[in-house]
Design a protein around this motif. Structure first.
Motif, PDB file in Angstrom:
ATOM      1  N   PHE A 160     -19.891 -72.442   5.278  1.00 39.98           N
ATOM      2  CA  PHE A 160     -20.984 -73.166   4.607  1.00 39.98           C
ATOM      3  C   PHE A 160     -21.534 -74.233   5.558  1.00 39.98           C
ATOM      4  CE2 PHE A 160     -22.482 -76.770   2.248  1.00 39.98           C
ATOM      5  CZ  PHE A 160     -23.084 -76.275   1.104  1.00 39.98           C
ATOM      6  N   VAL A 161     -22.847 -74.197   5.838  1.00 34.37           N
ATOM      7  CA  VAL A 161     -23.401 -75.185   6.776  1.00 34.37           C
ATOM      8  C   VAL A 161     -24.603 -75.961   6.221  1.00 34.37           C
ATOM      9  CG1 VAL A 161     -22.572 -73.999   8.860  1.00 34.37           C
ATOM     10  CG2 VAL A 161     -24.846 -73.457   7.955  1.00 34.37           C
ATOM     11  N   GLY A 162     -25.094 -75.600   5.022  1.00 37.85           N
ATOM     12  CA  GLY A 162     -26.229 -76.347   4.488  1.00 37.85           C
ATOM     13  C   GLY A 162     -26.675 -75.857   3.132  1.00 37.85           C
ATOM     14  N   PHE A 163     -27.524 -76.656   2.493  1.00 34.66           N
ATOM     15  CA  PHE A 163     -28.059 -76.257   1.187  1.00 34.66           C
ATOM     16  C   PHE A 163     -29.470 -76.808   1.001  1.00 34.66           C
ATOM     17  CE2 PHE A 163     -25.968 -80.330   0.355  1.00 34.66           C
ATOM     18  CZ  PHE A 163     -26.910 -81.003  -0.420  1.00 34.66           C
ATOM     19  N   ILE A 164     -30.199 -76.163   0.079  1.00 33.10           N
ATOM     20  CA  ILE A 164     -31.552 -76.621  -0.274  1.00 33.10           C
ATOM     21  C   ILE A 164     -31.765 -76.308  -1.758  1.00 33.10           C
ATOM     22  CG2 ILE A 164     -32.710 -74.444   0.364  1.00 33.10           C
ATOM     23  CD1 ILE A 164     -35.006 -76.193   1.516  1.00 33.10           C
ATOM     24  N   VAL A 165     -32.424 -77.232  -2.469  1.00 30.88           N
ATOM     25  CA  VAL A 165     -32.656 -77.023  -3.902  1.00 30.88           C
ATOM     26  C   VAL A 165     -34.129 -77.302  -4.208  1.00 30.88           C
ATOM     27  CG1 VAL A 165     -31.777 -77.476  -6.229  1.00 30.88           C
ATOM     28  CG2 VAL A 165     -30.371 -78.113  -4.246  1.00 30.88           C
ATOM     29  N   GLY A 166     -34.725 -76.457  -5.028  1.00 36.32           N
ATOM     30  CA  GLY A 166     -36.115 -76.679  -5.423  1.00 36.32           C
ATOM     31  C   GLY A 166     -36.443 -75.930  -6.691  1.00 36.32           C
ATOM     32  N   GLU A 167     -37.597 -76.246  -7.243  1.00 36.77           N
ATOM     33  CA  GLU A 167     -38.008 -75.569  -8.474  1.00 36.77           C
ATOM     34  C   GLU A 167     -39.527 -75.596  -8.605  1.00 36.77           C
ATOM     35  OE1 GLU A 167     -36.781 -77.500 -12.065  1.00 36.77           O
ATOM     36  OE2 GLU A 167     -37.276 -79.482 -11.295  1.00 36.77           O
TER      37      GLU A 167
END
Ligand SMILES: CC(C)(COP(=O)(O)OP(=O)(O)OC[C@H]1O[C@@H](n2cnc3c(N)ncnc32)[C@H](O)[C@@H]1OP(=O)(O)O)[C@@H](O)C(=O)NCCC(=O)NCCS
Length: 153
Positions: free
Chosen positions: A60-67
């Motif tokens: 696991f190296v990163g995350f992004i959240v959107g809507e």
């Protein structure tokens, strides 16, 4: 050799890795904050909500959240990205860009015609990142005022 970046939907088991990587939410608030985000964006799978993670060599190296949000302030449907982080050891390798490109595709497919985010004025790194992705000042202006009275002597 360039390392292969793999983007996938977040799973409930990613919760601890996300909390460990997040360095913007106050420590005391992190668990409750991310529990709520996972409930809404991962466990329930609401339409137009996207939580993606990046892996390199299964790590696991990163995350992004959107809507997608529509009609607030009279805006037509647009995609909002409100959380993004890449592990400090894996920055400047294109991970943020790959996640951003992928979430843009998801948000567009869910009906968004534009992408928006908010960045602190003096956060040069994040401003540089989003400008590189083609974002610039939009047609809305954020306005704010403190609700805490100044202490009197
Ligand atoms: C902002 C962040 C997500 C960028 O992720 P990243 O994987 O390192 O970014 P990329 O490698 O995809 O870089 C894409 C472009 O962004 C810009 N950029 C990235 N890091 C930069 C830096 N340290 N300085 C200046 N520009 C930078 C560059 O234009 C870069 O393109 P280039 O490599 O061709 O020069 C990462 O630095 C991060 O997690 N920062 C801390 C958390 C944060 O600020 N999150 C956003 C607010 S919630």
């Amino acid at each position: 050799m360039k390392e292969q970046i793999f983007i996938r939907n977040a799973m409930p088991s990613d919760l601890e890795a996300v909390i460990a990587l997040d360095d913007t939410t106050p420590v005391a608030e992190k668990q409750a904050y991310w529990n709520g985000i996972f409930e809404h964006y991962v466990n329930c799978g609401h339409n137009g909500c996207h939580f993606l993670v990046a892996e390199i060599s299964d790590k696991f190296v990163g995350f992004i959240v959107g809507e997608v949000r529509a009609w607030e302030f009279g805006s037509t449907p647009c995609g909002w990205v409100f959380a993004l982080s890449v592990s400090s050891r894996h920055r400047k390798m294109g991970v943020g860009q790959r996640m951003f490109e992928e979430i843009c595709k998801c948000l567009k497919a869910a009906g968004a015609a534009a992408i928006r985010t908010m960045v602190e004025r003096d956060n040069k790194l994040t401003l540089s990142f989003f400008r590189n992705q083609g974002l610039s000042s939009g047609r809305y202006v954020e306005l704010e005022s403190s609700l805490v009275s100044a202490a009197k002597d």
